[in-house]
Write an enzyme that holds these catalytic residues in place. Structure first.
Site, short mmCIF file in Angstrom:
data_model
loop_
_atom_site.label_atom_id
_atom_site.label_comp_id
_atom_site.label_asym_id
_atom_site.label_seq_id
_atom_site.Cartn_x
_atom_site.Cartn_y
_atom_site.Cartn_z
N CYS A 1 -2.52 -7.31 7.50
CA CYS A 1 -2.18 -5.90 7.69
C CYS A 1 -2.05 -5.55 9.18
O CYS A 1 -2.97 -5.82 9.96
CB CYS A 1 -3.27 -5.02 7.04
SG CYS A 1 -2.89 -3.27 7.20
N GLY B 1 8.49 -8.53 -1.79
CA GLY B 1 7.96 -7.22 -1.38
C GLY B 1 9.04 -6.15 -1.45
O GLY B 1 9.42 -5.71 -2.55
N LYS C 1 -3.80 -14.05 2.19
CA LYS C 1 -2.44 -13.76 2.64
C LYS C 1 -2.49 -13.58 4.15
O LYS C 1 -3.29 -12.79 4.66
CB LYS C 1 -1.96 -12.48 1.96
CG LYS C 1 -0.54 -12.09 2.28
CD LYS C 1 -0.03 -11.12 1.21
CE LYS C 1 1.34 -10.58 1.51
NZ LYS C 1 1.31 -9.54 2.53
N GLU D 1 0.82 -1.20 0.00
CA GLU D 1 0.00 0.00 0.00
C GLU D 1 0.87 1.27 0.00
O GLU D 1 1.83 1.36 0.77
CB GLU D 1 -0.88 0.01 1.26
CG GLU D 1 -2.02 0.98 1.17
CD GLU D 1 -2.23 1.72 2.47
OE1 GLU D 1 -1.65 1.35 3.49
OE2 GLU D 1 -2.99 2.71 2.43
N GLY E 1 8.64 -12.97 2.75
CA GLY E 1 9.33 -12.31 3.84
C GLY E 1 10.83 -12.38 3.72
O GLY E 1 11.40 -13.47 3.60
#
Ligand SMILES: Cc1cc2nc3c(=O)[nH]c(=O)nc-3n(C[C@H](O)[C@H](O)[C@H](O)COP(=O)(O)O)c2cc1C
Length: 315
Positions: A98, A223, A139, A9, A200
């Protein structure tokens, strides 16, 4: 091996997805999350975060882009999931990871990892509502405060009919602190028979190999590493060399030119600074340039500094 570009985000927007998938190596992108509360959202909410819906649900390079939803209400999540696929999303992803306080306070994101039955109800409602050919993925993190429910949560999500489960191998309390506990994903794999994706702390090809080995999982999601090293997926998939800094500068220029004239131009200076915060982990030149950029507010000043860097022989 599938390589997926992680939802991030405020950082991985359509433009970033476009640039990174043009460089290549990605099989799928997941959008930033769309917050669902108690209504069916208008189409413009979906197309704002996922303009690729207007071009067949794919980036320019042809990589599918799946919409991610975040919420706690099974009915409204299901309604919006159906809308997402009707608008052209090749499936739907559900966010149960989140860590943001505001989101968790209203029972969304990682806080749901404390409520195994609610996870089941959400995934089941969405899976039942979305037409079968479209994948419904989820997720998760390993847990909220601890890993006591990790296996139960994964089993509940699997029983509800999820097509793929990405595991960010840390709890919410771990935040983004290394390490990521990749062997936990192997434990989950022993319990459930759905496709898993390991996520991760993958910053380079060596991490990717170790992660795949320790998680016993061939598919991975990238990510922050994808922002630190724009051709990370290619270094993993094709053993490409690390992208040289001058080429990264060209990308930064492209990003600036598009982002400054797009509808999100007011976010440009924050977004490029955020990108730099990752690039400087990989490139010392980015760290030097960031010292100059950090204090600049005006987009035109940032662009000028990038142009100078591009011209300078040191670049
Ligand atoms: C700035 C930022 C924004 C993120 N936004 C989302 C999001 O919208 N949805 C989601 O499921 N995960 C989100 N994440 C988590 C990432 O998708 C990923 O799971 C996490 O960064 C761990 O992977 P990494 O170590 O490769 O970065 C976000 C992470 C960061 C750092």
């Amino acid at each position: 091996m599938q390589i997926i570009l992680a939802p991030m985000e405020g950082v991985v927007d359509a433009l970033m997805r476009d640039m990174l998938t043009r460089i290549g190596g990605y099989d799928l992108c997941i959008t930033e999350f769309i917050r669902v509360v108690d209504q069916k959202l208008p189409a413009r909410v979906f197309t704002r975060l996922c303009p690729e819906l207007l071009t067949g649900g794919k980036t320019f390079a042809g990589t599918p882009v799946r919409v991610q939803l975040l919420g706690q209400d099974p009915h409204w999540l299901a309604e919006n999931a159906v809308r997402a696929v009707e608008l052209g999303s090749p499936g739907v992803d559900l966010n149960f990871g989140c860590p943001a306080k505001t989101v968790n306070k209203s029972r969304g994101g990682a806080v749901l990892l404390k409520e195994t039955e609610q996870l089941y109800r959400i995934v089941k409602a969405v899976r039942d509502a979305v037409p079968t050919p479209f994948p419904v993925s989820a997720k998760i993190r390993l847990g909220y405060d601890d890993t006591s429910l990790t296996l139960d949560n994964a089993a509940a999500i699997a029983a509800a009919g999820v097509s793929m489960l990405t595991v960010h191998a840390r709890t919410k309390s771990d935040g983004y602190r290394p390490p990521a506990y990749w062997p936990w994903i192997a434990k989950i794999k022993q319990q459930v028979s759905i496709p898993l994706v390991a996520n991760g702390e993958i910053w380079n090809a060596t991490d990717a190999a170790l992660c795949r080995q320790q998680s016993d999982c061939s598919d991975i999601m990238l990510g922050r590493g994808a922002l630190a090293l724009p051709n990370l997926a290619r270094t993993i998939r094709d053993a490409d060399a690390v992208m040289p800094w001058p080429q990264v500068l060209e990308l930064l220029m492209q990003y600036s030119e598009f982002e400054m004239c797009g509808d999100k131009s007011q976010y440009y200076s924050n977004r490029i600074k955020q990108w730099f915060s990752y690039l400087k982990l990989q490139y010392p030149q980015a760290a030097d340039l960031f010292v100059q950029l950090r204090v600049l507010r005006k987009s035109s000043d940032i662009l000028h500094t990038l142009q100078q860097a591009l011209r300078s022989p040191a670049a």
